[in-house]
Write a protein that holds these residues in place. Structure first.
Motif, PDB file in Angstrom:
ATOM      1  N   GLY A  63     -10.035  86.175 -22.157  1.00 50.96           N
ATOM      2  CA  GLY A  63     -11.309  86.308 -21.446  1.00 50.96           C
ATOM      3  C   GLY A  63     -10.947  87.101 -20.240  1.00 50.96           C
ATOM      4  O   GLY A  63     -12.048  87.916 -19.830  1.00 50.96           O
ATOM      5  N   TYR A  64      -9.883  87.039 -19.431  1.00 52.17           N
ATOM      6  CA  TYR A  64      -9.581  87.774 -18.332  1.00 52.17           C
ATOM      7  C   TYR A  64      -9.116  89.119 -18.597  1.00 52.17           C
ATOM      8  O   TYR A  64      -9.468  90.108 -17.809  1.00 52.17           O
ATOM      9  CB  TYR A  64      -8.636  86.955 -17.483  1.00 52.17           C
ATOM     10  CG  TYR A  64      -8.703  87.572 -15.920  1.00 52.17           C
ATOM     11  CD1 TYR A  64      -9.491  86.849 -15.139  1.00 52.17           C
ATOM     12  CD2 TYR A  64      -7.812  88.459 -15.455  1.00 52.17           C
ATOM     13  CE1 TYR A  64      -9.705  87.425 -13.624  1.00 52.17           C
ATOM     14  CE2 TYR A  64      -7.895  88.907 -14.301  1.00 52.17           C
ATOM     15  CZ  TYR A  64      -9.180  88.520 -13.359  1.00 52.17           C
ATOM     16  OH  TYR A  64      -9.397  88.783 -12.101  1.00 52.17           O
ATOM     17  N   ALA A  65      -8.511  89.275 -19.649  1.00 54.19           N
ATOM     18  CA  ALA A  65      -7.964  90.585 -20.134  1.00 54.19           C
ATOM     19  C   ALA A  65      -9.304  91.344 -20.229  1.00 54.19           C
ATOM     20  O   ALA A  65      -9.465  92.556 -19.984  1.00 54.19           O
ATOM     21  CB  ALA A  65      -7.276  90.622 -21.374  1.00 54.19           C
ATOM     22  N   GLN A  66     -10.218  90.828 -20.966  1.00 53.71           N
ATOM     23  CA  GLN A  66     -11.548  91.528 -21.239  1.00 53.71           C
ATOM     24  C   GLN A  66     -12.225  91.951 -19.677  1.00 53.71           C
ATOM     25  O   GLN A  66     -12.743  92.957 -19.889  1.00 53.71           O
ATOM     26  CB  GLN A  66     -12.511  90.779 -22.262  1.00 53.71           C
ATOM     27  CG  GLN A  66     -13.803  91.723 -22.675  1.00 53.71           C
ATOM     28  CD  GLN A  66     -14.338  90.886 -23.852  1.00 53.71           C
ATOM     29  OE1 GLN A  66     -14.082  89.758 -24.039  1.00 53.71           O
ATOM     30  NE2 GLN A  66     -15.550  91.560 -24.141  1.00 53.71           N
ATOM     31  N   LYS A  71      -5.316  94.938 -21.730  1.00 53.84           N
ATOM     32  CA  LYS A  71      -5.020  94.104 -23.002  1.00 53.84           C
ATOM     33  C   LYS A  71      -4.490  92.623 -22.714  1.00 53.84           C
ATOM     34  O   LYS A  71      -3.960  92.637 -21.735  1.00 53.84           O
ATOM     35  CB  LYS A  71      -3.883  95.039 -24.133  1.00 53.84           C
ATOM     36  CG  LYS A  71      -4.440  96.276 -24.342  1.00 53.84           C
ATOM     37  CD  LYS A  71      -3.417  97.081 -25.176  1.00 53.84           C
ATOM     38  CE  LYS A  71      -3.577  98.384 -25.515  1.00 53.84           C
ATOM     39  NZ  LYS A  71      -2.659  99.049 -26.145  1.00 53.84           N
ATOM     40  N   PRO A  72      -4.509  91.761 -23.631  1.00 53.72           N
ATOM     41  CA  PRO A  72      -4.062  90.505 -23.273  1.00 53.72           C
ATOM     42  C   PRO A  72      -2.394  90.555 -22.911  1.00 53.72           C
ATOM     43  O   PRO A  72      -2.203  89.526 -22.202  1.00 53.72           O
ATOM     44  CB  PRO A  72      -4.297  89.632 -24.731  1.00 53.72           C
ATOM     45  CG  PRO A  72      -5.436  90.481 -25.254  1.00 53.72           C
ATOM     46  CD  PRO A  72      -5.447  91.867 -24.896  1.00 53.72           C
ATOM     47  N   GLU A  73      -1.775  91.253 -23.816  1.00 54.58           N
ATOM     48  CA  GLU A  73      -0.140  91.341 -23.422  1.00 54.58           C
ATOM     49  C   GLU A  73       0.136  91.781 -21.799  1.00 54.58           C
ATOM     50  O   GLU A  73       1.096  91.982 -21.241  1.00 54.58           O
ATOM     51  CB  GLU A  73       0.301  92.102 -24.131  1.00 54.58           C
ATOM     52  CG  GLU A  73      -0.136  93.570 -24.562  1.00 54.58           C
ATOM     53  CD  GLU A  73      -1.222  93.780 -25.739  1.00 54.58           C
ATOM     54  OE1 GLU A  73      -0.926  94.528 -26.461  1.00 54.58           O
ATOM     55  OE2 GLU A  73      -1.998  92.718 -25.864  1.00 54.58           O
ATOM     56  N   PHE A 221      -4.116  85.179 -11.934  1.00 50.57           N
ATOM     57  CA  PHE A 221      -3.479  86.053 -12.840  1.00 50.57           C
ATOM     58  C   PHE A 221      -2.605  87.059 -12.314  1.00 50.57           C
ATOM     59  O   PHE A 221      -2.838  87.622 -11.248  1.00 50.57           O
ATOM     60  CB  PHE A 221      -4.477  86.972 -13.700  1.00 50.57           C
ATOM     61  CG  PHE A 221      -5.763  85.717 -14.141  1.00 50.57           C
ATOM     62  CD1 PHE A 221      -5.448  85.409 -15.452  1.00 50.57           C
ATOM     63  CD2 PHE A 221      -6.499  85.209 -13.210  1.00 50.57           C
ATOM     64  CE1 PHE A 221      -6.441  84.280 -15.903  1.00 50.57           C
ATOM     65  CE2 PHE A 221      -7.590  84.446 -13.917  1.00 50.57           C
ATOM     66  CZ  PHE A 221      -7.257  84.016 -15.251  1.00 50.57           C
ATOM     67  N   THR A 222      -1.544  87.416 -13.057  1.00 50.12           N
ATOM     68  CA  THR A 222      -1.022  88.769 -12.846  1.00 50.12           C
ATOM     69  C   THR A 222      -1.299  89.633 -13.774  1.00 50.12           C
ATOM     70  O   THR A 222      -1.245  89.439 -15.058  1.00 50.12           O
ATOM     71  CB  THR A 222       0.572  88.520 -12.888  1.00 50.12           C
ATOM     72  OG1 THR A 222       0.906  87.543 -11.661  1.00 50.12           O
ATOM     73  CG2 THR A 222       1.238  89.798 -12.356  1.00 50.12           C
ATOM     74  N   ILE A 223      -1.699  90.951 -13.545  1.00 53.88           N
ATOM     75  CA  ILE A 223      -1.676  92.079 -14.413  1.00 53.88           C
ATOM     76  C   ILE A 223      -0.770  93.088 -14.134  1.00 53.88           C
ATOM     77  O   ILE A 223      -0.561  93.637 -13.008  1.00 53.88           O
ATOM     78  CB  ILE A 223      -3.335  92.724 -14.330  1.00 53.88           C
ATOM     79  CG1 ILE A 223      -4.304  91.866 -14.283  1.00 53.88           C
ATOM     80  CG2 ILE A 223      -3.571  93.603 -15.493  1.00 53.88           C
ATOM     81  CD1 ILE A 223      -5.803  91.978 -13.816  1.00 53.88           C
ATOM     82  N   ALA A 224      -0.185  93.479 -15.459  1.00 52.23           N
ATOM     83  CA  ALA A 224       0.940  94.464 -15.139  1.00 52.23           C
ATOM     84  C   ALA A 224       1.233  94.987 -16.568  1.00 52.23           C
ATOM     85  O   ALA A 224       0.563  94.471 -17.708  1.00 52.23           O
ATOM     86  CB  ALA A 224       2.409  93.650 -14.640  1.00 52.23           C
ATOM     87  N   ASN A 225       2.221  95.764 -16.606  1.00 50.68           N
ATOM     88  CA  ASN A 225       2.489  96.379 -18.078  1.00 50.68           C
ATOM     89  C   ASN A 225       3.285  95.319 -18.745  1.00 50.68           C
ATOM     90  O   ASN A 225       3.979  94.235 -18.370  1.00 50.68           O
ATOM     91  CB  ASN A 225       3.259  97.554 -17.955  1.00 50.68           C
ATOM     92  CG  ASN A 225       4.840  97.369 -17.437  1.00 50.68           C
ATOM     93  OD1 ASN A 225       5.667  96.798 -18.210  1.00 50.68           O
ATOM     94  ND2 ASN A 225       5.185  97.666 -16.331  1.00 50.68           N
TER      95      ASN A 225
END
Length: 350
Positions: A63-66, A71-73, A221-225
């Motif tokens: 949900g957060y990725a969208q 992407k979820p990963e 959340f952390t968003i990263a590669n």
């Protein structure tokens, strides 16, 4: 021997972060923690309390990725943004490394570094609350993680995108750059998410505490590669999110939940504009700083007097007088219209 003497030396010397709740107060108007003034209403759906939760609950991650456009990963979910801060330090810093941050800014960057026994390098923001890039570049020796808050807490200003890009360029191959976007819902155009593909050492911290009105949930959340997320997966606790937290977080990230969040943002922006216009008419207000968040930083002729007077009336604001460069400044969270009316009248009466 006292028990405290058995603790690590850096912990003995540590001054804990003075959170809004730790500072206390006896009020009925709480505008000191950048919370949304009313709570959303969610009912628990998942009641499998007898089982351990998913390590990374799929509904929440997906949900957060969208929502974030990744992407979820590229997502790891944590116990609030605060856990993300500590995870990154623990995962990337050796005892000989340093963390660099730029006050006035969020205090947990320094507290988490000190807790982990990692040295601090401090490069203050400029007078207009922007990065001092030449000074940062001169201090990058031994630095493994750089923290930048944008929009910045407590100033309310966002860091110039061009400066963030320059920071990412000068740190490439040397350090992780963490951009804390806890308040990004109030200025979504300023997000750095689109730069993740260009800078593998970029990490972005997010939270449900502010615009989603879920500070009590402790979900961040952390968003990263994908490679950076994989490193964090090695050090995160095995079950970071309780079942009720992931249940409610997943509901908040549905289409209905996102629409409600956007309505809250619109309400905050409307009330913020009203508060600023009212503050402009008050003689003891010296400066109202630009803001892109759900709070306003205000400088008074005598901020200590204003803060104490409102505190005694049960109106709890956040005193910033001791923060670097913020003498006589008070941070006012955007509450309900009625709460802000009380604030204005109380300030006028000082």
């Amino acid at each position: 021997m006292q028990i405290s003497q058995l603790s690590r030396k850096n912990v003995q010397a540590l001054t804990p972060y003075q959170s809004a709740r730790r500072l206390g107060g006896n009020g009925d108007v709480w505008l000191n923690a950048n919370e949304y003034p009313t709570s959303p209403n969610f009912d628990l759906i998942n009641r499998t309390f007898n089982r351990y939760p998913e390590a990374q609950p799929a509904d929440v991650v997906n949900g957060y990725a969208q929502y974030a456009g990744v992407k979820p990963e590229n997502v790891i979910v944590t116990r609030g943004g605060d856990e993300s801060i500590e995870l990154i330090i623990r995962a990337f810093c050796e005892p000989s490394d340093s963390v660099l941050y730029c006050p006035p800014t969020y205090g947990m960057y320094s507290v988490s570094a000190e807790t982990c026994g990692v040295a601090l390098k401090i490069v203050p923001l400029t007078a207009d609350f922007q990065l001092n890039l030449p000074e940062i570049e001169r201090n990058l020796d031994s630095v493994k993680v750089v923290f930048v808050c944008s929009p910045n807490n407590p100033t309310g200003t966002f860091i110039k995108r061009s400066d963030l890009l320059k920071l990412l360029q000068i740190t490439a191959g040397r350090a992780i750059v963490v951009v804390d976007e806890a308040y990004i819902e109030f200025c979504p155009e300023a997000t750095m998410v689109s730069e993740l593909t260009n800078f593998p050492h970029l990490a972005i911290i997010r939270t449900l505490s502010k615009a989603f009105a879920l500070a009590g949930l402790r979900c961040g959340f952390t968003i990263a590669n994908e490679e950076l997320i994989g490193v964090l997966q090695k050090v995160i606790a095995p079950y970071p999110l309780p079942v009720p937290v992931s249940d409610i977080a997943a509901q908040a990230l549905t289409e209905q939940g996102l629409n409600e969040m956007k309505q809250r943002v619109a309400n905050v922006l409307e009330n913020r504009a009203w508060l600023i216009e009212q503050l402009k008419t008050i003689p003891n207000v010296m400066e109202i700083f630009d803001t892109e968040t759900n709070y306003v930083l205000v400088k008074f002729q005598d901020g200590q007097k204003v803060f104490k007077a409102l505190w005694e009336k049960g109106i709890i604001l956040r005193d910033q007088h001791k923060a670097l460069g913020l003498q006589n400044c008070i941070r006012i969270s955007i509450g309900t219209k009625e709460e802000l009316e009380r604030v204005v009248e109380a300030i006028k009466a000082v």
